[in-house]
Design a protein around this motif. Structure first.
Motif, PDB file in Angstrom:
ATOM      1  N   ARG A  35      12.606  33.410 -29.810  1.00 45.85           N
ATOM      2  CA  ARG A  35      12.573  32.459 -28.695  1.00 45.85           C
ATOM      3  C   ARG A  35      13.850  31.644 -28.600  1.00 45.85           C
ATOM      4  O   ARG A  35      14.201  31.163 -27.533  1.00 45.85           O
ATOM      5  CB  ARG A  35      11.367  31.524 -28.846  1.00 45.85           C
ATOM      6  CG  ARG A  35      10.066  32.198 -28.471  1.00 45.85           C
ATOM      7  CD  ARG A  35       8.902  31.262 -28.511  1.00 45.85           C
ATOM      8  NE  ARG A  35       7.694  31.957 -28.081  1.00 45.85           N
ATOM      9  CZ  ARG A  35       6.479  31.521 -28.334  1.00 45.85           C
ATOM     10  NH1 ARG A  35       6.290  30.410 -29.005  1.00 45.85           N
ATOM     11  NH2 ARG A  35       5.434  32.200 -27.916  1.00 45.85           N
ATOM     12  N   THR A  38      16.290  33.755 -26.331  1.00 44.49           N
ATOM     13  CA  THR A  38      16.016  33.966 -24.913  1.00 44.49           C
ATOM     14  C   THR A  38      15.104  32.864 -24.408  1.00 44.49           C
ATOM     15  O   THR A  38      14.275  32.357 -25.154  1.00 44.49           O
ATOM     16  CB  THR A  38      15.381  35.356 -24.663  1.00 44.49           C
ATOM     17  OG1 THR A  38      15.131  35.513 -23.274  1.00 44.49           O
ATOM     18  CG2 THR A  38      14.095  35.533 -25.440  1.00 44.49           C
ATOM     19  N   ASN A  40      12.849  33.024 -21.939  1.00 42.19           N
ATOM     20  CA  ASN A  40      11.544  33.475 -21.477  1.00 42.19           C
ATOM     21  C   ASN A  40      10.669  33.880 -22.667  1.00 42.19           C
ATOM     22  O   ASN A  40      11.043  34.757 -23.439  1.00 42.19           O
ATOM     23  CB  ASN A  40      11.724  34.673 -20.531  1.00 42.19           C
ATOM     24  CG  ASN A  40      10.433  35.088 -19.870  1.00 42.19           C
ATOM     25  OD1 ASN A  40       9.364  35.024 -20.465  1.00 42.19           O
ATOM     26  ND2 ASN A  40      10.536  35.538 -18.638  1.00 42.19           N
ATOM     27  N   ASP A  43       9.991  37.612 -22.805  1.00 43.77           N
ATOM     28  CA  ASP A  43      11.168  38.361 -23.262  1.00 43.77           C
ATOM     29  C   ASP A  43      11.337  38.235 -24.768  1.00 43.77           C
ATOM     30  O   ASP A  43      11.763  39.182 -25.435  1.00 43.77           O
ATOM     31  CB  ASP A  43      12.429  37.860 -22.548  1.00 43.77           C
ATOM     32  CG  ASP A  43      12.458  38.248 -21.087  1.00 43.77           C
ATOM     33  OD1 ASP A  43      11.684  39.149 -20.696  1.00 43.77           O
ATOM     34  OD2 ASP A  43      13.245  37.653 -20.324  1.00 43.77           O
ATOM     35  N   ALA A  44      11.011  37.051 -25.307  1.00 39.54           N
ATOM     36  CA  ALA A  44      11.126  36.842 -26.754  1.00 39.54           C
ATOM     37  C   ALA A  44      10.162  37.747 -27.505  1.00 39.54           C
ATOM     38  O   ALA A  44      10.515  38.339 -28.537  1.00 39.54           O
ATOM     39  CB  ALA A  44      10.855  35.375 -27.097  1.00 39.54           C
ATOM     40  N   LEU A  47      11.516  41.219 -27.370  1.00 33.42           N
ATOM     41  CA  LEU A  47      12.668  41.300 -28.265  1.00 33.42           C
ATOM     42  C   LEU A  47      12.214  41.461 -29.712  1.00 33.42           C
ATOM     43  O   LEU A  47      12.735  42.303 -30.453  1.00 33.42           O
ATOM     44  CB  LEU A  47      13.517  40.039 -28.096  1.00 33.42           C
ATOM     45  CG  LEU A  47      14.804  39.936 -28.903  1.00 33.42           C
ATOM     46  CD1 LEU A  47      15.767  41.049 -28.538  1.00 33.42           C
ATOM     47  CD2 LEU A  47      15.456  38.575 -28.682  1.00 33.42           C
ATOM     48  N   ARG A  80      19.422  41.731 -28.654  1.00 34.54           N
ATOM     49  CA  ARG A  80      19.671  40.780 -27.570  1.00 34.54           C
ATOM     50  C   ARG A  80      21.081  40.934 -27.022  1.00 34.54           C
ATOM     51  O   ARG A  80      21.301  40.883 -25.802  1.00 34.54           O
ATOM     52  CB  ARG A  80      19.451  39.338 -28.085  1.00 34.54           C
ATOM     53  CG  ARG A  80      19.603  38.288 -27.026  1.00 34.54           C
ATOM     54  CD  ARG A  80      18.547  38.442 -25.962  1.00 34.54           C
ATOM     55  NE  ARG A  80      18.752  37.480 -24.887  1.00 34.54           N
ATOM     56  CZ  ARG A  80      18.616  37.756 -23.611  1.00 34.54           C
ATOM     57  NH1 ARG A  80      18.253  38.964 -23.227  1.00 34.54           N
ATOM     58  NH2 ARG A  80      18.817  36.832 -22.697  1.00 34.54           N
ATOM     59  N   GLN A  83      21.142  43.963 -24.830  1.00 36.12           N
ATOM     60  CA  GLN A  83      20.514  43.677 -23.532  1.00 36.12           C
ATOM     61  C   GLN A  83      21.453  42.867 -22.641  1.00 36.12           C
ATOM     62  O   GLN A  83      21.566  43.125 -21.444  1.00 36.12           O
ATOM     63  CB  GLN A  83      19.205  42.898 -23.736  1.00 36.12           C
ATOM     64  CG  GLN A  83      18.100  43.702 -24.371  1.00 36.12           C
ATOM     65  CD  GLN A  83      16.900  42.834 -24.738  1.00 36.12           C
ATOM     66  OE1 GLN A  83      16.980  41.602 -24.750  1.00 36.12           O
ATOM     67  NE2 GLN A  83      15.786  43.474 -25.039  1.00 36.12           N
ATOM     68  N   TRP A  84      22.105  41.881 -23.233  1.00 35.19           N
ATOM     69  CA  TRP A  84      23.012  41.031 -22.464  1.00 35.19           C
ATOM     70  C   TRP A  84      24.170  41.843 -21.889  1.00 35.19           C
ATOM     71  O   TRP A  84      24.539  41.695 -20.740  1.00 35.19           O
ATOM     72  CB  TRP A  84      23.513  39.915 -23.370  1.00 35.19           C
ATOM     73  CG  TRP A  84      24.515  39.018 -22.710  1.00 35.19           C
ATOM     74  CD1 TRP A  84      24.275  38.050 -21.802  1.00 35.19           C
ATOM     75  CD2 TRP A  84      25.920  39.045 -22.913  1.00 35.19           C
ATOM     76  NE1 TRP A  84      25.447  37.451 -21.425  1.00 35.19           N
ATOM     77  CE2 TRP A  84      26.481  38.044 -22.092  1.00 35.19           C
ATOM     78  CE3 TRP A  84      26.777  39.803 -23.712  1.00 35.19           C
ATOM     79  CZ2 TRP A  84      27.838  37.799 -22.049  1.00 35.19           C
ATOM     80  CZ3 TRP A  84      28.131  39.551 -23.660  1.00 35.19           C
ATOM     81  CH2 TRP A  84      28.649  38.564 -22.835  1.00 35.19           C
TER      82      TRP A  84
END
Length: 198
Positions: A35, A38, A40, A43-44, A47, A80, A83-84
């Motif tokens: 968390r 990210t 959201n 999303d966490a 992830l 992460r 994804q970024w």
């Protein structure tokens, strides 16, 4: 006291954890880490699931189980970052926002209002005429099919539907609701179906 020639047994706490017991014990802490990466919460969770999947696949290769948290945190960070980077490629800056072209056609709210008004007018018809109008225009049956369903002749269907359409054209409330007091414009047998099914 131990028997000569035997080594003392290792404490149960020193036994290597299973993947399931590790996730149960450390899941909440690892979720807090996710968390922090990210904004959201959903999303966490995704992830963390991805990072735990990678950890599960590498579980047999991890020699030092005391370093599991570090392994999962590194998987979180790498996932992460990946994804970024992928999102960064997909997004680009433009001078003007690409607005969708306005759709041509009737306003959905007005279409619904016409449908509701027409249905209220149909409900005021006598039961037999109403049944024939519903079968012809709402169920889209032919005159022959409507006659077969109701057990009447095709001529009866034609005359009853014709009388029903006259009543709908002359319905003052329908004219007020649909046209603001003007004539409804129901000039053909197929127009009620169009208005009702639109």
């Amino acid at each position: 006291m131990t028997t000569p020639g035997t080594a003392p047994s290792a404490p149960a706490a020193a036994a290597a954890p299973t993947f399931t017991s590790y996730v149960r014990a450390r899941g909440p802490v690892l979720l807090r880490t996710a968390r922090s990466l990210t904004a959201n919460p959903c999303d966490a969770e995704d992830l963390l699931q991805t990072a735990l999947t990678k950890t599960y696949l590498a579980w047999e290769r991890i020699q030092d189980h005391r370093a599991l948290d570090g392994y999962v945190r590194k998987a979180l960070l790498n996932t992460r970052t990946s994804q970024w980077r992928k999102r960064r490629v997909d997004e680009f800056v433009c001078d003007e926002l690409p607005e969708p072209e306005p759709q041509q056609g009737p306003d959905p709210a007005e279409t619904q209002a016409v449908r509701d008004a027409l249905w209220q007018a149909v409900l005021k018809l006598p039961a037999r005429q109403r049944a024939m109008v519903v079968l012809r225009f709402y169920e889209d049956l032919s005159e022959v099919q409507t006659a077969a369903v109701l057990g009447v002749s095709v001529g009866t269907v034609k005359s009853a539907v014709s009388r029903a359409l006259v009543k709908l054209r002359e319905d003052r409330q329908l004219a007020t609701d649909v046209r603001g007091g003007e004539a409804t414009g129901l000039t053909s047998a197929r127009e009620p179906a169009t208005a009702a099914a639109a």
